[in-house]
Scaffold this motif. Structure first.
Motif, PDB file in Angstrom:
ATOM      1  N   VAL A   9       0.838  -1.205   0.000  1.00 26.19           N
ATOM      2  CA  VAL A   9       0.000   0.000   0.000  1.00 26.19           C
ATOM      3  C   VAL A   9       0.873   1.255   0.000  1.00 26.19           C
ATOM      4  O   VAL A   9       0.586   2.235  -0.706  1.00 26.19           O
ATOM      5  CB  VAL A   9      -0.951  -0.026   1.215  1.00 26.19           C
ATOM      6  N   ASP A  10       1.957   1.238   0.763  1.00 29.54           N
ATOM      7  CA  ASP A  10       2.858   2.392   0.780  1.00 29.54           C
ATOM      8  C   ASP A  10       3.463   2.648  -0.598  1.00 29.54           C
ATOM      9  O   ASP A  10       3.550   3.806  -1.040  1.00 29.54           O
ATOM     10  CB  ASP A  10       3.972   2.169   1.802  1.00 29.54           C
ATOM     11  N   GLN A  11       3.871   1.592  -1.284  1.00 25.25           N
ATOM     12  CA  GLN A  11       4.465   1.768  -2.610  1.00 25.25           C
ATOM     13  C   GLN A  11       3.441   2.303  -3.611  1.00 25.25           C
ATOM     14  O   GLN A  11       3.752   3.181  -4.428  1.00 25.25           O
ATOM     15  CB  GLN A  11       5.041   0.438  -3.105  1.00 25.25           C
ATOM     16  N   LEU A  39      13.069   3.665  -1.925  1.00 24.54           N
ATOM     17  CA  LEU A  39      14.030   2.764  -1.300  1.00 24.54           C
ATOM     18  C   LEU A  39      13.669   2.428   0.144  1.00 24.54           C
ATOM     19  O   LEU A  39      14.126   1.409   0.668  1.00 24.54           O
ATOM     20  CB  LEU A  39      15.427   3.387  -1.344  1.00 24.54           C
ATOM     21  N   VAL A  40      12.864   3.283   0.786  1.00 23.98           N
ATOM     22  CA  VAL A  40      12.539   3.037   2.193  1.00 23.98           C
ATOM     23  C   VAL A  40      11.717   1.754   2.370  1.00 23.98           C
ATOM     24  O   VAL A  40      12.076   0.884   3.187  1.00 23.98           O
ATOM     25  CB  VAL A  40      11.832   4.260   2.804  1.00 23.98           C
ATOM     26  N   PRO A  41      10.595   1.570   1.638  1.00 21.81           N
ATOM     27  CA  PRO A  41       9.879   0.288   1.779  1.00 21.81           C
ATOM     28  C   PRO A  41      10.712  -0.917   1.372  1.00 21.81           C
ATOM     29  O   PRO A  41      10.577  -2.004   1.958  1.00 21.81           O
ATOM     30  CB  PRO A  41       8.657   0.463   0.862  1.00 21.81           C
ATOM     31  N   VAL A  42      11.582  -0.735   0.372  1.00 15.20           N
ATOM     32  CA  VAL A  42      12.446  -1.848  -0.022  1.00 15.20           C
ATOM     33  C   VAL A  42      13.389  -2.219   1.120  1.00 15.20           C
ATOM     34  O   VAL A  42      13.617  -3.409   1.405  1.00 15.20           O
ATOM     35  CB  VAL A  42      13.234  -1.479  -1.296  1.00 15.20           C
ATOM     36  N   LEU A  45      14.939  13.204   5.342  1.00  6.04           N
ATOM     37  CA  LEU A  45      13.826  12.322   5.697  1.00  6.04           C
ATOM     38  C   LEU A  45      14.241  10.854   5.625  1.00  6.04           C
ATOM     39  O   LEU A  45      13.959  10.068   6.534  1.00  6.04           O
ATOM     40  CB  LEU A  45      12.643  12.587   4.759  1.00  6.04           C
ATOM     41  N   SER A  46      14.907  10.486   4.527  1.00  2.38           N
ATOM     42  CA  SER A  46      15.314   9.084   4.349  1.00  2.38           C
ATOM     43  C   SER A  46      16.290   8.674   5.441  1.00  2.38           C
ATOM     44  O   SER A  46      16.190   7.574   6.015  1.00  2.38           O
ATOM     45  CB  SER A  46      15.939   8.885   2.970  1.00  2.38           C
ATOM     46  N   ALA A  47      17.263   9.551   5.739  1.00  5.48           N
ATOM     47  CA  ALA A  47      18.237   9.224   6.774  1.00  5.48           C
ATOM     48  C   ALA A  47      17.558   9.078   8.136  1.00  5.48           C
ATOM     49  O   ALA A  47      17.864   8.153   8.903  1.00  5.48           O
ATOM     50  CB  ALA A  47      19.321  10.296   6.834  1.00  5.48           C
TER      51      ALA A  47
END
Length: 410
Positions: A71-73, A95-98, A152-154
């Motif tokens: 759902v996030d993707q 890349l975060v959900p992965v 945010l990603s970090a």
């Protein structure tokens, strides 16, 4: 993991809405705000439903995590579709959900989610709503967006990996505690078996001494010298058994093992049994020359109990025949066969043989199986040709290159 993902999604939805409002109100970019806000509101509704489900169940499995990441993707793809597609500096949020899938899922669903992410990214290359240009300042704005995206990603990865490492450390601690409990329980079990085995061996000389004392009390004559010598020898046996128990307890608590010649070890057990049963006989036939076995503190007692059971079986049937003990090498196993002319395995299966068929305590076979299984061996009983039972004990041979120091268990 699911709880952490739900809390992160709350922050993500809030960030999405604030970003849309900021871009429209402060930067005055004509972006499709309504579909973007609708997607964020729909994601918020899904997150509230997921939060309620998690509070009700608390046992989310891998399927629930896969659904959450999927759902996030899809939501991220929809947001990127309306905001420039791959030109959006926040596209690397894919890349975060992965990364979360790599941490929390097995290899198959993780690879599936990665392939889906690549496919969605590729689809956005040709299908998206372009961002409006701001004449010269758009690249600087893009760089600023990339900087915000990096922060945010970090931040997300630090939170996720910190939580993951906390879980890993907790699992390692629990595993270490469980291993220590298992070692402690095994040591206590070994010591209990050793104590029971010594009590089993002490029963015969104590019974003999009891009979002698009863005879002396019933007689007015002083006891003959040979009876006194027998009493003395039986007392010496008891003293030796107690000393052996102390030594075996020390070795068992330390988990020590020794590397011994297979035939020599079995022969020593037979000789030790002959001291316990001077009125019974046993014949040993060696058949595993130059092979070594690992011997722990309880293994000799286990074999002695089985030989003793065989002698009791012969005595119960009134058979005046020696117990036969043989060894044989079978690939990587030493097979010790103990042959008697007793009731046979069929009667044993219907009614387990008790040592009180002789003068035992009824625990010899149980102690033997426990001791042999701790040595990674196995016990089986088969019908003997001509009547009786063959008790076969399989023990693993030590590796040819093994040394006594290498065989000691730390």
């Amino acid at each position: 993991m699911l709880q952490l993902l739900i809390y992160l999604r709350y922050l993500s939805v809030a960030g999405q809405m604030l970003t849309v409002v900021f871009v429209v109100q402060r930067l005055n970019l004509p972006i499709p705000a309504e579909p973007l806000l609708s997607i964020s509101i729909g994601l918020l509704a899904f997150n509230l439903l997921s939060h309620w489900w998690w509070l009700a169940h608390r046992d989310a499995g891998p399927r629930a995590l896969v659904l959450q990441l999927l759902v996030d993707q899809l939501a991220l793809t929809a947001l990127l579709y309306y905001s420039g597609g791959p030109a959006n500096p926040f596209v690397s949020l894919y890349l975060v959900p992965v990364a979360l899938a790599a941490i929390g899922l097995d290899i198959a669903p993780m690879l599936g989610l990665t392939v889906l992410t690549a496919a969605l990214y590729t689809w956005l290359m040709r299908h998206h709503v372009d961002l409006p240009h701001m004449h010269g300042s758009d690249f600087q704005l893009h760089v600023t967006g990339m900087w915000v995206n990096f922060l945010l990603s970090a931040g997300i990865m630090v939170v996720v990996l910190s939580r993951f490492m906390t879980i890993v450390r907790d699992q390692r601690r629990r595993l270490s505690e469980a291993r220590e409990r298992a070692i402690r329980d095994e040591s206590l079990s070994a010591l209990g078996s050793l104590a029971a085995g010594t009590a089993h061996e002490l029963n015969t000389p104590l019974a003999t001494m009891g009979l002698l004392v009863d005879d002396w009390m019933a007689s007015e004559q002083p006891p003959p010298r040979e009876d006194i010598e027998l009493l003395r020898s039986q007392l010496a046996h008891c003293r030796d058994h107690v000393r052996a128990l102390a030594e075996m307890a020390r070795r068992g608590a330390a988990g020590e093992t020794t590397l011994e010649d297979a035939d020599g070890f079995v022969h020593a057990c037979v000789d030790r049994w002959r001291l316990l049963r001077p009125n019974a006989t046993a014949v040993f036939h060696p058949g595993a020359p130059e092979r070594k076995v690992r011997v722990d503190a309880g293994l000799p007692q286990a074999l002695i109990n089985l030989i003793n059971n065989a002698a009791d079986a012969n005595a119960a049937r009134g058979v005046d025949e020696p117990v036969e003990v043989t060894t044989q090498a079978r690939e990587n196993w030493l097979t010790v066969s103990i042959l008697d002319r007793g009731a046979g395995p069929a009667q044993i299966a219907a009614r387990p043989r008790l040592d009180n068929e002789g003068q035992g305590l009824g625990i010899g076979l149980m102690i033997s199986k426990a001791g042999i299984e701790r040595s990674r061996g196995r016990v089986r009983q088969v019908e003997r040709e001509g009547g009786g039972c063959v008790t076969e004990v399989d023990l693993p041979f030590a590796a040819p290159s093994s040394s006594p120091a290498a065989q000691a268990t730390p």
